[in-house]
Design a protein around this motif. Structure first.
Motif, PDB file in Angstrom:
ATOM      1  N   CYS A 183      33.823  41.523  43.439  1.00  0.00           N
ATOM      2  CA  CYS A 183      33.383  40.204  42.967  1.00  0.00           C
ATOM      3  C   CYS A 183      31.955  39.998  43.457  1.00  0.00           C
ATOM      4  O   CYS A 183      31.695  40.051  44.665  1.00  0.00           O
ATOM      5  CB  CYS A 183      34.297  39.121  43.516  1.00  0.00           C
ATOM      6  SG  CYS A 183      33.617  37.452  43.315  1.00  0.00           S
ATOM      7  N   ASN A 206      37.072  33.361  47.515  1.00  0.00           N
ATOM      8  CA  ASN A 206      36.237  34.423  46.945  1.00  0.00           C
ATOM      9  C   ASN A 206      35.195  34.881  47.959  1.00  0.00           C
ATOM     10  O   ASN A 206      33.988  34.702  47.779  1.00  0.00           O
ATOM     11  CB  ASN A 206      35.535  33.928  45.669  1.00  0.00           C
ATOM     12  CG  ASN A 206      36.501  33.398  44.637  1.00  0.00           C
ATOM     13  OD1 ASN A 206      37.645  33.058  44.965  1.00  0.00           O
ATOM     14  ND2 ASN A 206      36.066  33.320  43.395  1.00  0.00           N
ATOM     15  N   CYS A 230      29.067  32.337  40.898  1.00  0.00           N
ATOM     16  CA  CYS A 230      29.866  33.247  40.069  1.00  0.00           C
ATOM     17  C   CYS A 230      29.052  33.585  38.827  1.00  0.00           C
ATOM     18  O   CYS A 230      28.641  32.687  38.085  1.00  0.00           O
ATOM     19  CB  CYS A 230      31.173  32.562  39.673  1.00  0.00           C
ATOM     20  SG  CYS A 230      32.001  33.402  38.310  1.00  0.00           S
ATOM     21  N   GLU A 266      33.349  26.203  39.446  1.00  0.00           N
ATOM     22  CA  GLU A 266      32.313  27.201  39.751  1.00  0.00           C
ATOM     23  C   GLU A 266      31.133  27.065  38.797  1.00  0.00           C
ATOM     24  O   GLU A 266      30.131  27.768  38.935  1.00  0.00           O
ATOM     25  CB  GLU A 266      32.876  28.623  39.656  1.00  0.00           C
ATOM     26  CG  GLU A 266      33.782  29.009  40.799  1.00  0.00           C
ATOM     27  CD  GLU A 266      34.448  30.362  40.587  1.00  0.00           C
ATOM     28  OE1 GLU A 266      33.975  31.161  39.766  1.00  0.00           O
ATOM     29  OE2 GLU A 266      35.470  30.615  41.247  1.00  0.00           O
ATOM     30  N   CYS A 296      34.811  38.344  32.965  1.00  0.00           N
ATOM     31  CA  CYS A 296      34.595  38.830  34.329  1.00  0.00           C
ATOM     32  C   CYS A 296      34.786  40.345  34.280  1.00  0.00           C
ATOM     33  O   CYS A 296      35.912  40.837  34.150  1.00  0.00           O
ATOM     34  CB  CYS A 296      35.559  38.204  35.324  1.00  0.00           C
ATOM     35  SG  CYS A 296      35.370  38.949  36.959  1.00  0.00           S
TER      36      CYS A 296
HETATM   37 FE1  SF4 Z   1      34.053  36.788  41.106  1.00  0.00          FE
HETATM   38 FE2  SF4 Z   1      33.428  35.073  39.167  1.00  0.00          FE
HETATM   39 FE3  SF4 Z   1      34.790  37.261  38.564  1.00  0.00          FE
HETATM   40 FE4  SF4 Z   1      35.937  35.307  39.951  1.00  0.00          FE
HETATM   41  S1  SF4 Z   1      35.232  35.196  37.835  1.00  0.00           S
HETATM   42  S2  SF4 Z   1      36.042  37.497  40.384  1.00  0.00           S
HETATM   43  S3  SF4 Z   1      34.194  34.564  41.165  1.00  0.00           S
HETATM   44  S4  SF4 Z   1      32.668  37.169  39.378  1.00  0.00           S
END
Ligand code: SF4
Ligand code: 13P
Length: 385
Positions: free
Chosen positions: A126, A159, A247, A275, A337
């Motif tokens: 992440c 996170n 994020c 976020e 993501c």
């Molecule tokens: Fe990380 Fe954003 Fe993916 Fe969640 S959605 S795992 S905070 S990059």
């Protein structure tokens, strides 16, 4: 009680003949590369067969942002909070975590003796969690300490790495998730005068603002600047010190997207994850954690139109499950993501067939000293439910 058959070092319940997959008994599963070639049309059957063989020895946890081909195998699906509760409560010998690295680490911290947590692809990280490096956070803490008399309580978003959670626990702080951030910040103010909120600037700001803390009592800590880019006076005035992290998925949503969906879909309701940027959250009708978004849509009457500011797999799933509502992504360009997406059905198959063959691949092991303090920080959060 069903009779148990020994396969490798693992005891599993016998399966009906139709579900037997010969490869399972051959001890396959050590090398992922061969799984790249598994034909798509056999994946479901093989995963299902391995899951059945493992029986109650296995629990698969799946975050809502996982792709459909993976999440359909999750015994429990949820957001970070729900999955951490499940990890703390389940008795299975193996917890296969279909999510990202920090989630699997948290499950490893919360697991019982004798359980093993597995992340099907170690590259599922992440970028937000990586934005708070333990060395940078220690420097920040020392600088805040040198200012003197600030009374700072650290609070870290789920996170974040286990090292940051341990840092937080050792210094009297707690973990938060998007589902309980306000409750945890309130608790933190009973223990100190200021909160250092790691590592998501936006979740911290959106939550604190909704709690009534004005923007001029929040500062951003940039780890690449001295005193985080702040003056001592600004730090003394601040109630919340926001780590400069974000994020990469949720930060893509812009205020213009809200204006556009409102213009194109009169009457649409906009709901966004906390976020998202403050300007987007301010324009939205509702702010909801992942579970909060699901609940809001589920309880809305048929015919409601929603533009949702969160990861696309969840948005698409909600649209498929609620065909009597109109559900679209707030961003017309897909917000995926990419690290959650790294968990493929092939990785899941590899993980579970390896277990059947007696091999544990990709175990997540948080070092003992980190585990101890990270557990303190996680338990503080879980006790505030
Ligand atoms: Fe990380 Fe954003 Fe993916 Fe969640 S959605 S795992 S905070 S990059
Ligand atoms: P939640 O699961 O707390 O909603 O967090 C969303 C997220 O970004 C997970 O990585």
């Amino acid at each position: 009680m069903p009779q148990l058959i020994e396969i490798g070092s693992l005891a599993v319940a016998p399966q009906p003949e139709t579900l037997r997959v010969p490869e399972l008994e051959k001890g396959v599963g050590c090398d992922f590369s061969s799984y790249l070639l598994v034909p798509d049309n056999t994946l479901d059957e093989r995963i299902g067969a391995a899951v059945q063989k493992l029986g109650s020895d296995l629990v698969i946890l799946g975050h809502h942002y996982q792709r459909d081909e993976v999440i359909r195998f999750a015994r429990f699906r949820g957001d970070s909070l729900k999955l951490s509760q499940q990890a703390a409560e389940c008795d299975a010998k193996y917890i296969v975590f279909c999510g990202v690295h920090f989630m699997a680490e948290s499950a490893d911290v919360l697991r019982h003796e004798g359980q093993t947590v597995i992340l099907p692809d170690m590259n599922a990280g992440c970028s937000m969690a990586d934005m708070a490096d333990i060395g940078q956070v220690e420097t920040c803490w020392a600088e805040l300490d040198a200012v003197g008399g600030l009374g700072v309580v650290p609070v870290t978003y789920m996170n974040s790495t286990a090292a940051i959670k341990a840092f937080t626990g050792e210094r009297g702080g707690s973990v938060v998730t998007s589902s309980n951030a306000a409750r945890v910040i309130e608790w933190a103010f009973t223990r100190g005068q200021r909160v250092l909120f790691l590592p998501d600037e936006h979740l911290g700001r959106n939550t604190a603002f909704r709690m009534g803390i004005p923007l001029d009592e929040m500062v951003v800590w940039d780890p690449y600047q001295e005193l985080g880019g702040n003056t001592e006076a600004a730090l003394r005035k601040a109630k919340i010190i926001l780590w400069k992290g974000y994020c990469s998925v949720h930060q893509r949503f812009l205020p213009e997207h809200v204006d556009r969906v409102r213009a194109d879909h009169p009457g649409i309701r906009v709901i966004v994850h906390p976020e998202c940027r403050f300007e987007v959250a301010q324009k939205a009708d509702e702010i909801g954690s992942t579970e909060g978004i699901i609940r809001a849509i589920e309880k809305s009457p048929p015919g409601t139109k929603w533009a949702v500011g969160t990861e696309i797999h969840l948005v698409n799933r909600l649209a498929k499950e609620h065909t009597d509502r109109e559900i679209i992504s707030l961003d017309p360009h897909v917000c995926v993501c990419t690290t959650m997406f790294r968990i493929t059905p092939q990785h899941l198959l590899w993980a579970v067939e390896s277990l059947v063959a007696g091999n544990v691949v990709n175990p997540i092991t948080v070092p003992d000293e980190q585990r101890r303090w990270a557990r303190v920080a996680l338990d503080r959060m879980l006790s505030l439910r």
